[in-house]
Design an enzyme around this catalytic site. Structure first.
Site, PDB file in Angstrom:
ATOM      1  N   ARG A 166       7.544 -10.069  -3.852  1.00 43.21           N
ATOM      2  CA  ARG A 166       7.429 -11.515  -4.099  1.00 43.21           C
ATOM      3  C   ARG A 166       6.469 -11.826  -5.234  1.00 43.21           C
ATOM      4  O   ARG A 166       6.645 -12.778  -5.961  1.00 43.21           O
ATOM      5  CB  ARG A 166       6.965 -12.210  -2.809  1.00 43.21           C
ATOM      6  CG  ARG A 166       8.074 -12.290  -1.783  1.00 43.21           C
ATOM      7  CD  ARG A 166       7.587 -12.849  -0.491  1.00 43.21           C
ATOM      8  NE  ARG A 166       6.550 -11.989   0.092  1.00 43.21           N
ATOM      9  CZ  ARG A 166       6.236 -11.986   1.371  1.00 43.21           C
ATOM     10  NH1 ARG A 166       6.848 -12.788   2.212  1.00 43.21           N
ATOM     11  NH2 ARG A 166       5.291 -11.191   1.828  1.00 43.21           N
ATOM     12  N   TYR A 226      -1.856  30.566  12.757  1.00 49.13           N
ATOM     13  CA  TYR A 226      -2.611  31.735  13.181  1.00 49.13           C
ATOM     14  C   TYR A 226      -2.421  32.004  14.667  1.00 49.13           C
ATOM     15  O   TYR A 226      -2.120  31.111  15.454  1.00 49.13           O
ATOM     16  CB  TYR A 226      -4.090  31.648  12.799  1.00 49.13           C
ATOM     17  CG  TYR A 226      -4.849  30.445  13.279  1.00 49.13           C
ATOM     18  CD1 TYR A 226      -4.863  29.262  12.557  1.00 49.13           C
ATOM     19  CD2 TYR A 226      -5.584  30.505  14.456  1.00 49.13           C
ATOM     20  CE1 TYR A 226      -5.593  28.166  12.988  1.00 49.13           C
ATOM     21  CE2 TYR A 226      -6.325  29.415  14.889  1.00 49.13           C
ATOM     22  CZ  TYR A 226      -6.314  28.246  14.155  1.00 49.13           C
ATOM     23  OH  TYR A 226      -7.021  27.158  14.585  1.00 49.13           O
ATOM     24  N   LEU A 227      -2.573  33.277  14.976  1.00 50.22           N
ATOM     25  CA  LEU A 227      -2.351  33.725  16.343  1.00 50.22           C
ATOM     26  C   LEU A 227      -3.639  34.345  16.848  1.00 50.22           C
ATOM     27  O   LEU A 227      -4.174  35.271  16.241  1.00 50.22           O
ATOM     28  CB  LEU A 227      -1.223  34.769  16.341  1.00 50.22           C
ATOM     29  CG  LEU A 227      -0.843  35.377  17.671  1.00 50.22           C
ATOM     30  CD1 LEU A 227      -0.297  34.329  18.638  1.00 50.22           C
ATOM     31  CD2 LEU A 227       0.220  36.465  17.465  1.00 50.22           C
ATOM     32  N   HIS A 249       5.861  10.606  15.428  1.00 50.18           N
ATOM     33  CA  HIS A 249       5.411  11.849  14.779  1.00 50.18           C
ATOM     34  C   HIS A 249       5.268  13.016  15.772  1.00 50.18           C
ATOM     35  O   HIS A 249       5.816  14.097  15.552  1.00 50.18           O
ATOM     36  CB  HIS A 249       4.065  11.633  14.085  1.00 50.18           C
ATOM     37  CG  HIS A 249       4.075  10.519  13.063  1.00 50.18           C
ATOM     38  ND1 HIS A 249       5.204  10.158  12.363  1.00 50.18           N
ATOM     39  CD2 HIS A 249       3.082   9.703  12.623  1.00 50.18           C
ATOM     40  CE1 HIS A 249       4.900   9.166  11.541  1.00 50.18           C
ATOM     41  NE2 HIS A 249       3.633   8.868  11.679  1.00 50.18           N
ATOM     42  N   ASP A 273       0.798  -1.228   0.000  1.00 51.22           N
ATOM     43  CA  ASP A 273       0.000   0.000   0.000  1.00 51.22           C
ATOM     44  C   ASP A 273       0.828   1.274   0.000  1.00 51.22           C
ATOM     45  O   ASP A 273       0.556   2.214  -0.741  1.00 51.22           O
ATOM     46  CB  ASP A 273      -0.859  -0.004   1.275  1.00 51.22           C
ATOM     47  CG  ASP A 273      -2.312  -0.107   0.927  1.00 51.22           C
ATOM     48  OD1 ASP A 273      -2.605  -0.596  -0.186  1.00 51.22           O
ATOM     49  OD2 ASP A 273      -3.147   0.306   1.761  1.00 51.22           O
TER      50      ASP A 273
HETATM   51  C1  BG6 Z   1       1.433   6.600   9.903  1.00 52.33           C
HETATM   52  C2  BG6 Z   1       0.628   5.770  10.855  1.00 52.33           C
HETATM   53  O1  BG6 Z   1       2.745   6.715  10.349  1.00 52.33           O
HETATM   54  O2  BG6 Z   1       0.861   7.897   9.820  1.00 52.33           O
HETATM   55  C3  BG6 Z   1      -0.816   5.707  10.435  1.00 52.33           C
HETATM   56  O3  BG6 Z   1       1.164   4.453  10.901  1.00 52.33           O
HETATM   57  C4  BG6 Z   1      -1.374   7.094  10.233  1.00 52.33           C
HETATM   58  O4  BG6 Z   1      -1.578   5.009  11.393  1.00 52.33           O
HETATM   59  C5  BG6 Z   1      -0.462   7.907   9.326  1.00 52.33           C
HETATM   60  O5  BG6 Z   1      -2.656   6.971   9.644  1.00 52.33           O
HETATM   61  C6  BG6 Z   1      -0.917   9.346   9.257  1.00 52.33           C
HETATM   62  O6  BG6 Z   1      -0.170  10.017   8.290  1.00 52.33           O
HETATM   63  P1  BG6 Z   1      -0.761  11.292   7.556  1.00 52.33           P
HETATM   64  O7  BG6 Z   1       0.375  11.801   6.750  1.00 52.33           O
HETATM   65  O8  BG6 Z   1      -1.914  10.812   6.737  1.00 52.33           O
HETATM   66  O9  BG6 Z   1      -1.197  12.213   8.626  1.00 52.33           O
END
Ligand code: BG6
Length: 604
Positions: free
Chosen positions: A158, A496-497, A353, A128
């Site tokens: 594969r 924005y503030l 993140h 994906d």
């Molecule tokens: C991925 C996570 O790192 O970030 C996902 O494994 C999540 O669960 C995705 O949906 C979110 O990424 P974005 O760029 O769509 O905010």
């Protein structure tokens, strides 16, 4: 814009000081002091692959310009090239100061047109991520003329597939820039012609030997640089790295490997993974991707802080009351339950993140914009943080909910999720940085799936105005109506503030208004996808936006104890309806630190 190369796809619109613009040709002027000048110079040259070198370039430059051969286990090392890659700064300074303008021109031409090729192999090509992100990002780079002249893309997986079938598969997800679209079909055809497929097992050296043969055919005797993008499940990372490094690494150029998270499940497994990777790769060959670092507004965080006088002086416990990092998605795991259930939202979103955004937000000013200087500061701030404790965490899981006649599934309705799973799909946490700048300031994180909206933002709530005149005289509760800076990472990027303002008229009434930098209104250019930026950086050998192993260790140290405790104690998550705003526990957690979540206010 004065640049050595006119082909750079990265345009930098910041006006340059006269000294910086003239220095790029023949001037021996020292680099301009501003960060723009410095950055500009790096980027202006960045379309010139570092590893190329003209025989005409002066001796000071020569001998520095080949990047390191990759020291693979099989000894596939380029003959006597320099051990480490020449820092780009040195290379550019070498070019600027040691060559005449004519030599410089010749060098630039050579660097752009000759001698080397980049082969990009997407391992896990039928997955994906490859289909939705990697191939489209590569095409976008091609479309913007950002890829080197000689490049080849290989899909490796594969599944049995022909080149033509791969092209068909890829072409279904390719789109052209909304703001351009010129020659789109033509460009797409040209791009697809440079995509090939090789079917193989991830743990078969033989299959990688065959890939190596094909790569060589395409490289046609040029210096070969190879980038492997591992878009495969973590349990086969190491085998794939082993096979790629032993059987398909470059013999005379660089080899780099991009790895996707998850980088382990905790400190121990992450350290084991790093150790295993380092059997086959040097640290500077490993590009650990956190795609949030490639997002435009995350990249802009440092610019906002370090190039505007008005923010940096306020960036501390003295003026900031709390910082909120919020991630929400309005859909559930949808087919990814098998992966997700093993990790949960804390590992999936918070530990990487949100923590990366926090580190960029809170770090001290780096010595320069060089990758190592920035990453050093990020590591320092992560190491100054207190490991998260159980009482500072709230976990939740979405349950089924019916709205407007539609029933939305519970997390455990996902076929790939065990019915009794306790894996959190939502978490809120309070973190603290025990250093002089941030002592006592709560950094609140909130991340959840199947919530009411899709949004990622950073909210900075400032302290109230001491002895505020208007508080006393008008009765407005300015303590509640605090100034708030919002950095909306996505969607609909904006900064924005929120300020208190007088409502126009003869009376004296205050309201809260926004000073708003709305990207769509201000900039006509489409914002590139995070993967485009990161892929280009990996090709250029720019490591600033990739995670170094010590950063990763520091990040895991913060979350591992609480993750263990949650699992050992089998903590029951608070259930929240699919499509809601998440568990109420998040409000109690915030209230404990006298915080109101900024995304829940009437006016956001
Ligand atoms: C991925 C996570 O790192 O970030 C996902 O494994 C999540 O669960 C995705 O949906 C979110 O990424 P974005 O760029 O769509 O905010």
């Amino acid at each position: 814009m004065a640049t050595l190369s006119s082909t750079s796809c990265r345009s930098y619109a910041t006006p340059l000081s006269p000294s910086s613009s003239s220095s790029s040709s023949s001037s021996h002027a020292p680099p301009p002091p501003s960060i723009y000048g410095h950055h500009h110079r790096r980027i202006a040259l960045s379309s010139i692959p570092k590893r190329f070198c003209s025989a005409k370039v002066s001796s000071r430059f020569r001998g520095k310009c080949f990047t390191s051969a990759i020291h693979m286990q099989d000894g596939a090392v380029a003959p006597a090239l320099v051990k480490n890659e020449t820092p780009f700064k040195e290379l550019t300074e070498g070019l600027v100061s040691a060559t005449s303008s004519e030599e410089t021109k010749v060098a630039a031409e050579f660097l752009n047109n000759n001698g080397s090729t980049v082969s990009i192999t997407v391992v896990g090509a039928s997955g994906d991520l490859a289909k939705k992100k990697i191939f489209p990002a590569l095409f976008a780079l091609y479309y913007e003329d950002c890829l080197p002249e000689h490049f080849t893309i290989f899909g490796y997986a594969r599944t049995k597939m022909t080149d033509e079938e791969l092209r068909n598969m890829i072409s279904r997800t390719l789109t052209c820039r909304i703001d351009k679209r010129e020659n789109c079909g033509e460009k797409m055809d040209q791009f697809l012609k440079r995509c090939f497929y090789h079917s193989g097992q991830y743990d078969s050296q033989d299959n990688f030997v065959q890939l190596d043969k094909k790569l060589k055919e395409h490289e046609g005797g040029r210096v070969s640089n190879r980038l492997f993008y591992l878009s495969i499940p973590p349990n086969i990372f190491i085998e794939a790295v082993r096979c790629a490094s032993l059987s398909a690494s470059s013999g005379n150029g660089w080899t780099r490997v991009i790895v996707e998270k998850p980088f382990g499940r905790d400190s121990e497994s992450s350290a084991a993974l790093t150790k295993a990777l380092k059997q086959y790769l040097e640290e500077d060959q490993i590009f650990r991707i956190d795609h949030y670092l490639g997002k435009e507004l995350v990249e802009n965080l440092s610019v906002l802080r370090f190039s505007n006088l008005i923010f940096e002086p306020l960036w501390s416990r003295q003026y900031i009351r709390n910082v909120q990092l919020i991630f929400s998605e309005d859909f559930g795991t949808e087919g990814r339950g098998g992966y997700f259930d093993h990790y949960g939202i804390i590992r999936d979103i918070m530990q990487n993140h949100l923590l990366q955004m926090l580190a960029l937000f809170a770090m001290e000013t780096p010595v320069s914009l060089d990758a190592e200087d920035i990453r050093n500061e990020k590591v320092k701030v992560l190491r100054s943080m207190r490991p998260l404790s159980l009482e500072d965490v709230v976990v939740g899981q979405y349950k089924s909910h019916t709205k407007g006649g539609i029933t939305y599934p519970a997390y455990t309705d996902d076929n790939t999720v065990p019915k009794d799973s306790l894996t959190p799909t939502f978490a809120a946490a309070a973190l603290f940085i025990d250093n002089a700048r941030w002592d006592g300031v709560p950094f609140l994180m909130k991340a959840g799936k199947a919530l009411h909206n899709k949004m990622t933002e950073i909210r900075v709530q400032f302290r109230h105005v001491p002895g505020n005149l208007y508080n006393r005289n008008i009765g407005t509760d300015l303590d509640q109506a605090t100034n708030e800076l919002v950095i909306r990472v996505q969607p609909d990027e904006a900064i924005y503030l929120k300020i208190n303002n007088k409502v126009p008229g003869l009376g004296m009434r205050l309201d809260r208004s926004n000073l708003n930098l709305h990207y769509a209104a201000r900039y006509s250019k489409e914002i590139p996808d995070a993967y485009e930026r990161l892929l280009l950086d990996a090709i250029e050998g720019e490591r600033r936006l990739f995670i170094r192993s010590d950063e990763l260790d520091a990040a895991w140290s913060l979350f591992t104890p609480v993750l263990n405790e949650l699992e050992e104690k089998k903590m029951i998550p608070e259930y929240y309806p699919h499509g809601s705003r998440g568990p109420v526990g998040a409000h109690y957690l915030a209230a404990r630190y006298k915080v109101r979540w900024g995304d829940l206010g009437m006016e956001q």
